[in-house]
Motif scaffolding. Structure first.
Motif, PDB file in Angstrom:
ATOM      1  N   ASN A   4       5.757  36.156 -12.148  1.00 40.72           N
ATOM      2  CA  ASN A   4       5.325  37.571 -12.632  1.00 40.72           C
ATOM      3  C   ASN A   4       6.456  37.903 -13.829  1.00 40.72           C
ATOM      4  N   SER A   5       7.035  36.772 -14.346  1.00 40.14           N
ATOM      5  CA  SER A   5       7.993  37.192 -15.543  1.00 40.14           C
ATOM      6  C   SER A   5       7.227  37.573 -16.615  1.00 40.14           C
ATOM      7  N   LEU A   6       7.745  38.150 -17.511  1.00 38.67           N
ATOM      8  CA  LEU A   6       6.953  38.733 -18.609  1.00 38.67           C
ATOM      9  C   LEU A   6       6.254  37.664 -19.500  1.00 38.67           C
ATOM     10  N   PRO A   7       6.971  36.475 -19.907  1.00 42.52           N
ATOM     11  CA  PRO A   7       6.316  35.592 -20.516  1.00 42.52           C
ATOM     12  C   PRO A   7       5.078  35.040 -19.802  1.00 42.52           C
ATOM     13  N   ALA A   8       5.039  34.927 -18.369  1.00 35.84           N
ATOM     14  CA  ALA A   8       4.022  34.492 -17.716  1.00 35.84           C
ATOM     15  C   ALA A   8       2.917  35.423 -17.840  1.00 35.84           C
ATOM     16  N   LEU A   9       3.142  36.807 -17.584  1.00 35.69           N
ATOM     17  CA  LEU A   9       1.972  37.689 -17.789  1.00 35.69           C
ATOM     18  C   LEU A   9       1.517  37.833 -19.114  1.00 35.69           C
ATOM     19  N   LEU A  10       2.287  37.374 -20.108  1.00 34.27           N
ATOM     20  CA  LEU A  10       1.588  37.728 -21.585  1.00 34.27           C
ATOM     21  C   LEU A  10       0.729  36.147 -21.703  1.00 34.27           C
ATOM     22  N   TYR A  34      -6.666  40.150 -31.777  1.00 37.19           N
ATOM     23  CA  TYR A  34      -6.953  41.057 -30.661  1.00 37.19           C
ATOM     24  C   TYR A  34      -6.080  42.140 -30.441  1.00 37.19           C
ATOM     25  N   SER A  35      -6.447  43.367 -30.934  1.00 31.33           N
ATOM     26  CA  SER A  35      -5.720  44.790 -30.718  1.00 31.33           C
ATOM     27  C   SER A  35      -5.428  44.999 -29.501  1.00 31.33           C
ATOM     28  N   GLY A  36      -6.668  44.675 -28.566  1.00 29.23           N
ATOM     29  CA  GLY A  36      -6.493  45.113 -27.005  1.00 29.23           C
ATOM     30  C   GLY A  36      -5.601  44.184 -26.398  1.00 29.23           C
ATOM     31  N   VAL A  37      -5.149  42.842 -26.779  1.00 28.46           N
ATOM     32  CA  VAL A  37      -4.305  42.065 -26.197  1.00 28.46           C
ATOM     33  C   VAL A  37      -2.755  42.622 -26.736  1.00 28.46           C
ATOM     34  N   HIS A  38      -2.861  42.962 -28.055  1.00 22.52           N
ATOM     35  CA  HIS A  38      -1.344  43.306 -28.767  1.00 22.52           C
ATOM     36  C   HIS A  38      -1.212  44.786 -27.926  1.00 22.52           C
ATOM     37  N   ALA A  39      -1.840  45.696 -27.479  1.00 20.98           N
ATOM     38  CA  ALA A  39      -1.743  46.773 -26.716  1.00 20.98           C
ATOM     39  C   ALA A  39      -1.143  46.653 -25.364  1.00 20.98           C
ATOM     40  N   VAL A  40      -1.916  45.656 -24.757  1.00 16.50           N
ATOM     41  CA  VAL A  40      -1.404  45.315 -23.434  1.00 16.50           C
ATOM     42  C   VAL A  40      -0.016  44.569 -23.385  1.00 16.50           C
ATOM     43  N   TRP A  41       0.477  43.791 -24.388  1.00 12.67           N
ATOM     44  CA  TRP A  41       1.582  43.089 -24.571  1.00 12.67           C
ATOM     45  C   TRP A  41       2.655  44.133 -24.783  1.00 12.67           C
ATOM     46  N   ALA A  42       2.648  45.178 -25.770  1.00 10.89           N
ATOM     47  CA  ALA A  42       3.250  46.043 -26.002  1.00 10.89           C
ATOM     48  C   ALA A  42       3.524  47.041 -24.890  1.00 10.89           C
ATOM     49  N   HIS A  43       2.460  47.186 -24.377  1.00  8.86           N
ATOM     50  CA  HIS A  43       2.786  48.131 -22.783  1.00  8.86           C
ATOM     51  C   HIS A  43       3.758  47.368 -21.989  1.00  8.86           C
ATOM     52  N   ARG A  44       3.509  46.102 -21.718  1.00  5.73           N
ATOM     53  CA  ARG A  44       4.164  45.255 -20.653  1.00  5.73           C
ATOM     54  C   ARG A  44       5.695  45.424 -21.076  1.00  5.73           C
ATOM     55  N   ILE A  45       6.111  45.266 -22.349  1.00  2.00           N
ATOM     56  CA  ILE A  45       7.479  45.647 -22.600  1.00  2.00           C
ATOM     57  C   ILE A  45       7.876  46.915 -22.698  1.00  2.00           C
ATOM     58  N   ALA A  46       7.044  48.093 -22.945  1.00  2.00           N
ATOM     59  CA  ALA A  46       7.318  49.186 -22.969  1.00  2.00           C
ATOM     60  C   ALA A  46       7.546  49.811 -21.481  1.00  2.00           C
ATOM     61  N   HIS A  47       6.759  49.172 -20.516  1.00  3.34           N
ATOM     62  CA  HIS A  47       6.757  49.482 -19.230  1.00  3.34           C
ATOM     63  C   HIS A  47       8.080  48.919 -18.680  1.00  3.34           C
ATOM     64  N   ALA A  77       4.919  54.646 -18.684  1.00  4.05           N
ATOM     65  CA  ALA A  77       5.020  54.643 -17.275  1.00  4.05           C
ATOM     66  C   ALA A  77       3.658  54.399 -16.572  1.00  4.05           C
ATOM     67  N   ALA A  78       2.394  54.109 -17.045  1.00  2.00           N
ATOM     68  CA  ALA A  78       1.403  53.613 -16.551  1.00  2.00           C
ATOM     69  C   ALA A  78       1.528  52.191 -15.857  1.00  2.00           C
ATOM     70  N   THR A  79       0.884  51.920 -15.099  1.00  2.00           N
ATOM     71  CA  THR A  79       0.993  50.696 -14.239  1.00  2.00           C
ATOM     72  C   THR A  79      -0.438  49.707 -14.511  1.00  2.00           C
ATOM     73  N   LEU A  80      -0.247  48.701 -15.126  1.00  2.00           N
ATOM     74  CA  LEU A  80      -1.053  47.707 -15.444  1.00  2.00           C
ATOM     75  C   LEU A  80      -0.992  46.440 -14.677  1.00  2.00           C
ATOM     76  N   GLY A  81      -2.134  46.116 -14.120  1.00  2.00           N
ATOM     77  CA  GLY A  81      -2.066  44.844 -13.122  1.00  2.00           C
ATOM     78  C   GLY A  81      -2.141  43.688 -13.956  1.00  2.00           C
ATOM     79  N   ARG A  82      -2.609  42.564 -13.493  1.00  2.88           N
ATOM     80  CA  ARG A  82      -2.421  41.281 -14.079  1.00  2.88           C
ATOM     81  C   ARG A  82      -3.759  41.219 -14.710  1.00  2.88           C
ATOM     82  N   ARG A  83      -3.829  40.500 -15.961  1.00  4.55           N
ATOM     83  CA  ARG A  83      -5.076  39.843 -16.702  1.00  4.55           C
ATOM     84  C   ARG A  83      -6.021  40.980 -17.000  1.00  4.55           C
ATOM     85  N   VAL A  84      -5.413  42.212 -17.393  1.00  3.93           N
ATOM     86  CA  VAL A  84      -6.339  43.314 -17.952  1.00  3.93           C
ATOM     87  C   VAL A  84      -6.656  42.900 -19.174  1.00  3.93           C
TER      88      VAL A  84
END
Length: 195
Positions: A4-10, A34-47, A77-84
């Protein structure tokens, strides 16, 4: 490295995009285009930043910068699961108390919004393996059960049980029949398209 480390999630996010989008040709293409991937990545860091109170302002600034770049607004603050995976990501809004499960597929124009101003759980909870169709609105602290599909432009204001398909305004649902494949004319097309 922990699973569940950040690099593994990315890396998982990259693989999810490749697996769910037949137009994806390479990790390099997905990672840069892929802007959707960029948004999820940015969110993981922001979260991760949001979970440290002294970094909350920086987390909000990062989420707003990601919104500027991608057209996708995800509260830190939103919670995203894996592989969104957000396909054709633009005009997506995911509110502060939203919770999204694993392996969720989301198309453009989705809103996971609130219906109240209370400082409580006021945004949806999305189960695992859910598909959210283009332009759907899921409003309030409702729950979308695992393995469900929300049709394009549906407006959901009540809970949707697991293994269901919901379409319409307001959305009506029915259970998927495991004995038969989905019929797109009945299960996945919003009635608005049939007018």
């Amino acid at each position: 490295m922990a699973r569940n480390s950040l690099p593994a999630l990315l890396r998982e996010d990259l693989k999810a995009a490749r697996a769910q989008d037949p137009a994806a040709n390479s990790d390099l293409e997905v990672g840069f285009a892929y802007s959707g991937v960029h948004a999820v990545w940015a969110h993981r860091i922001a979260h991760a930043m949001w979970n440290r109170p002294q970094l909350r302002t920086a987390a909000r600034l990062l989420s707003q910068f990601a919104r500027f770049l991608t057209g996708i607004e995800i509260h830190p603050a939103a919670t995203l699961g894996r592989r969104v995976f957000i396909d054709h990501g633009t005009k997506i809004v995911i509110g502060e108390t939203a919770v999204i499960g694993d392996d969720v597929m989301m198309y453009q124009g989705v809103t996971l919004g609130g219906r109240a101003l209370d400082k409580t759980k006021r945004h949806p909870t999305i189960g695992n393996r859910v598909m959210l169709g283009s332009g759907c609105r899921i409003l309030g602290p409702v729950t979308i059960g695992d393995d469900s599909a929300i049709g394009a432009n549906a407006v959901v204001v009540t809970d949707i049980p697991a293994n269901s398909v919901a379409i319409g305004v307001p959305a009506q649902w029915r259970h998927k029949d495991g004995n038969y494949p989905l019929d797109p004319r009945l299960d996945l097309i919003d009635p608005a398209f049939l007018l």
